[in-house]
Scaffold this motif. Structure first.
Motif, PDB file in Angstrom:
ATOM      1  N   PRO A 208       1.525 -11.714   6.507  1.00 58.09           N
ATOM      2  CA  PRO A 208       0.161 -11.620   7.047  1.00 58.09           C
ATOM      3  C   PRO A 208      -0.068 -10.357   7.867  1.00 58.09           C
ATOM      4  N   THR A 209       1.013  -9.800   8.415  1.00 70.09           N
ATOM      5  CA  THR A 209       0.865  -8.600   9.237  1.00 70.09           C
ATOM      6  C   THR A 209       0.873  -7.330   8.391  1.00 70.09           C
ATOM      7  N   ALA A 210       1.224  -7.458   7.111  1.00 73.03           N
ATOM      8  CA  ALA A 210       1.249  -6.284   6.238  1.00 73.03           C
ATOM      9  C   ALA A 210       0.632  -6.652   4.896  1.00 73.03           C
ATOM     10  N   LEU A 211      -0.676  -6.927   4.918  1.00 72.28           N
ATOM     11  CA  LEU A 211      -1.359  -7.294   3.678  1.00 72.28           C
ATOM     12  C   LEU A 211      -1.440  -6.084   2.770  1.00 72.28           C
ATOM     13  N   PRO A 212      -1.317  -6.306   1.457  1.00 74.88           N
ATOM     14  CA  PRO A 212      -1.366  -5.170   0.532  1.00 74.88           C
ATOM     15  C   PRO A 212      -2.748  -4.503   0.570  1.00 74.88           C
ATOM     16  N   THR A 213      -2.779  -3.213   0.225  1.00 77.05           N
ATOM     17  CA  THR A 213      -4.051  -2.515   0.119  1.00 77.05           C
ATOM     18  C   THR A 213      -4.543  -2.677  -1.307  1.00 77.05           C
ATOM     19  N   LEU A 214      -5.594  -3.447  -1.483  1.00 77.16           N
ATOM     20  CA  LEU A 214      -6.100  -3.732  -2.823  1.00 77.16           C
ATOM     21  C   LEU A 214      -7.591  -3.504  -2.829  1.00 77.16           C
ATOM     22  N   HIS A 215      -8.077  -2.908  -3.919  1.00 78.67           N
ATOM     23  CA  HIS A 215      -9.527  -2.888  -4.057  1.00 78.67           C
ATOM     24  C   HIS A 215      -9.946  -4.045  -4.956  1.00 78.67           C
ATOM     25  N   LEU A 216     -10.682  -4.982  -4.391  1.00 81.31           N
ATOM     26  CA  LEU A 216     -11.131  -6.125  -5.173  1.00 81.31           C
ATOM     27  C   LEU A 216     -12.608  -5.928  -5.477  1.00 81.31           C
ATOM     28  N   ASP A 217     -12.964  -5.877  -6.771  1.00 78.74           N
ATOM     29  CA  ASP A 217     -14.394  -5.778  -7.072  1.00 78.74           C
ATOM     30  C   ASP A 217     -15.042  -7.155  -6.899  1.00 78.74           C
ATOM     31  N   ALA A 218     -16.379  -7.167  -7.028  1.00 75.44           N
ATOM     32  CA  ALA A 218     -17.119  -8.392  -6.690  1.00 75.44           C
ATOM     33  C   ALA A 218     -16.704  -9.580  -7.562  1.00 75.44           C
ATOM     34  N   SER A 219     -16.471  -9.341  -8.866  1.00 70.70           N
ATOM     35  CA  SER A 219     -16.179 -10.487  -9.732  1.00 70.70           C
ATOM     36  C   SER A 219     -14.769 -11.022  -9.484  1.00 70.70           C
ATOM     37  N   LEU A 220     -13.825 -10.120  -9.203  1.00 68.96           N
ATOM     38  CA  LEU A 220     -12.461 -10.572  -8.895  1.00 68.96           C
ATOM     39  C   LEU A 220     -12.449 -11.340  -7.569  1.00 68.96           C
ATOM     40  N   ASN A 243     -18.138 -23.180   4.269  1.00 75.92           N
ATOM     41  CA  ASN A 243     -18.241 -22.395   3.040  1.00 75.92           C
ATOM     42  C   ASN A 243     -19.653 -21.945   2.707  1.00 75.92           C
ATOM     43  N   SER A 244     -20.632 -22.833   2.890  1.00 76.24           N
ATOM     44  CA  SER A 244     -21.985 -22.472   2.461  1.00 76.24           C
ATOM     45  C   SER A 244     -22.505 -21.318   3.312  1.00 76.24           C
ATOM     46  N   PHE A 245     -22.202 -21.319   4.611  1.00 82.40           N
ATOM     47  CA  PHE A 245     -22.666 -20.213   5.455  1.00 82.40           C
ATOM     48  C   PHE A 245     -21.928 -18.912   5.121  1.00 82.40           C
ATOM     49  N   LEU A 246     -20.635 -19.019   4.811  1.00 82.78           N
ATOM     50  CA  LEU A 246     -19.873 -17.820   4.411  1.00 82.78           C
ATOM     51  C   LEU A 246     -20.441 -17.228   3.126  1.00 82.78           C
ATOM     52  N   ASN A 247     -20.770 -18.094   2.162  1.00 82.89           N
ATOM     53  CA  ASN A 247     -21.359 -17.615   0.904  1.00 82.89           C
ATOM     54  C   ASN A 247     -22.715 -16.979   1.150  1.00 82.89           C
ATOM     55  N   HIS A 248     -23.485 -17.580   2.059  1.00 78.46           N
ATOM     56  CA  HIS A 248     -24.796 -17.032   2.411  1.00 78.46           C
ATOM     57  C   HIS A 248     -24.631 -15.621   2.998  1.00 78.46           C
ATOM     58  N   LEU A 249     -23.654 -15.463   3.896  1.00 75.58           N
ATOM     59  CA  LEU A 249     -23.412 -14.141   4.504  1.00 75.58           C
ATOM     60  C   LEU A 249     -22.998 -13.127   3.448  1.00 75.58           C
ATOM     61  N   ALA A 250     -22.148 -13.553   2.501  1.00 72.02           N
ATOM     62  CA  ALA A 250     -21.679 -12.638   1.448  1.00 72.02           C
ATOM     63  C   ALA A 250     -22.852 -12.193   0.584  1.00 72.02           C
ATOM     64  N   ARG A 251     -23.758 -13.138   0.272  1.00 71.35           N
ATOM     65  CA  ARG A 251     -24.937 -12.783  -0.546  1.00 71.35           C
ATOM     66  C   ARG A 251     -25.829 -11.799   0.187  1.00 71.35           C
ATOM     67  N   THR A 252     -26.067 -12.045   1.489  1.00 72.31           N
ATOM     68  CA  THR A 252     -26.916 -11.156   2.292  1.00 72.31           C
ATOM     69  C   THR A 252     -26.325  -9.761   2.330  1.00 72.31           C
ATOM     70  N   GLU A 253     -24.983  -9.712   2.474  1.00 72.99           N
ATOM     71  CA  GLU A 253     -24.286  -8.423   2.519  1.00 72.99           C
ATOM     72  C   GLU A 253     -24.506  -7.647   1.218  1.00 72.99           C
ATOM     73  N   ARG A 254     -24.347  -8.387   0.077  1.00 65.30           N
ATOM     74  CA  ARG A 254     -24.494  -7.724  -1.228  1.00 65.30           C
ATOM     75  C   ARG A 254     -25.913  -7.188  -1.412  1.00 65.30           C
ATOM     76  N   THR A 255     -26.926  -8.005  -1.034  1.00 60.22           N
ATOM     77  CA  THR A 255     -28.310  -7.545  -1.184  1.00 60.22           C
ATOM     78  C   THR A 255     -28.548  -6.350  -0.287  1.00 60.22           C
ATOM     79  N   GLY A 256     -27.996  -6.408   0.939  1.00 59.52           N
ATOM     80  CA  GLY A 256     -28.143  -5.304   1.883  1.00 59.52           C
ATOM     81  C   GLY A 256     -27.570  -4.018   1.292  1.00 59.52           C
ATOM     82  N   THR A 257     -26.401  -4.119   0.665  1.00 61.61           N
ATOM     83  CA  THR A 257     -25.761  -2.955   0.069  1.00 61.61           C
ATOM     84  C   THR A 257     -26.609  -2.412  -1.076  1.00 61.61           C
TER      85      THR A 257
END
Ligand SMILES: [Zn+2]
Length: 260
Positions: A208-220, A243-257
């Motif tokens: 947990p202290t050394a998480l890999p550096t990965l680029h994850l696209d939206a679908s992955l 979960n529902s609030f986390l998903n809501h935040l993720a959607r808002t972030e994507r629209t914002g981007t």
């Protein structure tokens, strides 16, 4: 010899709620004894000194007395407040999901030090990078691991043959990956992409202290989230409330981007 009436513990505060006239009912995950529900007497009075040390997502050192049904908190002192987690809406929501799941998977009277360490390491990682996906994905997978529920990711659950890339399916209730020749009766069998399987295997052997550096696209990201929360939810046997609030935040972030 009877257990001593008072004891000390180090704990992550999972949640608290008003109790009686002026008291606070606090759900703690202690390093020493697992989940403990305890009362802080008078903690909701304006003069109370304890309450600041008993906020959710705070690591605190406690002195407690055993009660007939609920233990009583006599002293509390903050060891780590995770200020960076609490300063950001996405981070605090992820943090509260950690707390919700520790509450769901932790047991009373049953210490689980790996789960305690995993929770604290995850909160620290979320504080360092509030928008990164990996800390919470890592937490979900290792939560299963420290609870003895790790999904099989290398060999077919049924026939134990090594999984060949692109020839596998996944089942949360079946316990992991299956080869095409084995068709278990579980309803939850579904495809899992090779890259998602690779990320899961990589996370399984990371620290947990050394998480890999990965680029994850939206679908992955979405596939990993769905797979892991689906598995965690299957074992939890109820809806993950955050979960529902986390998903809501993720959607808002994507629209914002998209707009920016
Ligand atoms: Zn098989």
């Amino acid at each position: 010899m009877p257990a001593p009436r008072t004891y000390r513990a180090e704990a992550l505060v999972l949640k608290n709620a008003p109790f009686g006239e002026a008291d606070l009912l606090v759900t703690l995950f202690t390093r020493e004894a697992g989940k403990v529900r305890a009362v802080a007497k008078g903690a909701r009075r304006a003069t109370a000194k304890l309450v600041g040390h008993l906020e959710p997502l705070t690591v605190t050192r406690l002195a407690l007395s055993r009660g007939r049904t609920l233990d009583v908190i006599n002293q509390a002192e903050t060891l780590e407040s995770f200020a960076l987690v609490k300063a950001n809406l996405t981070a605090v929501t992820k943090g509260l999901q950690v707390a919700e799941l520790v509450d769901g998977f932790g047991s009373e009277e049953s210490p689980n030090e790996p789960l305690y360490g995993l929770s604290l390491a995850t909160l620290a990682a979320i504080g360092r990078s509030p928008d990164a996906e990996l800390p919470l994905l890592y937490f979900h997978l290792h939560l299963l691991s420290v609870s003895g529920l790790m999904p099989e990711l290398q060999d077919c659950v049924e026939c134990r043959r090594e999984i060949e890339p692109e020839r596998h399916r996944y089942s949360a209730d079946g316990g992991g990956v299956f080869c095409p020749d084995c068709t278990p009766h579980q309803s939850g069998l579904r495809p899992l992409s090779v890259r998602a399987l690779k990320v899961l295997r990589l996370l399984a052997r990371s620290q947990p202290t050394a998480l890999p550096t990965l680029h994850l696209d939206a679908s992955l990201t979405q596939e990993l989230r769905t797979t892991l929360t689906g598995t965690v939810q299957y074992w939890l046997d109820k809806e993950i409330r955050t979960n529902s609030f986390l998903n809501h935040l993720a959607r808002t972030e994507r629209t914002g981007t998209a707009r920016g």
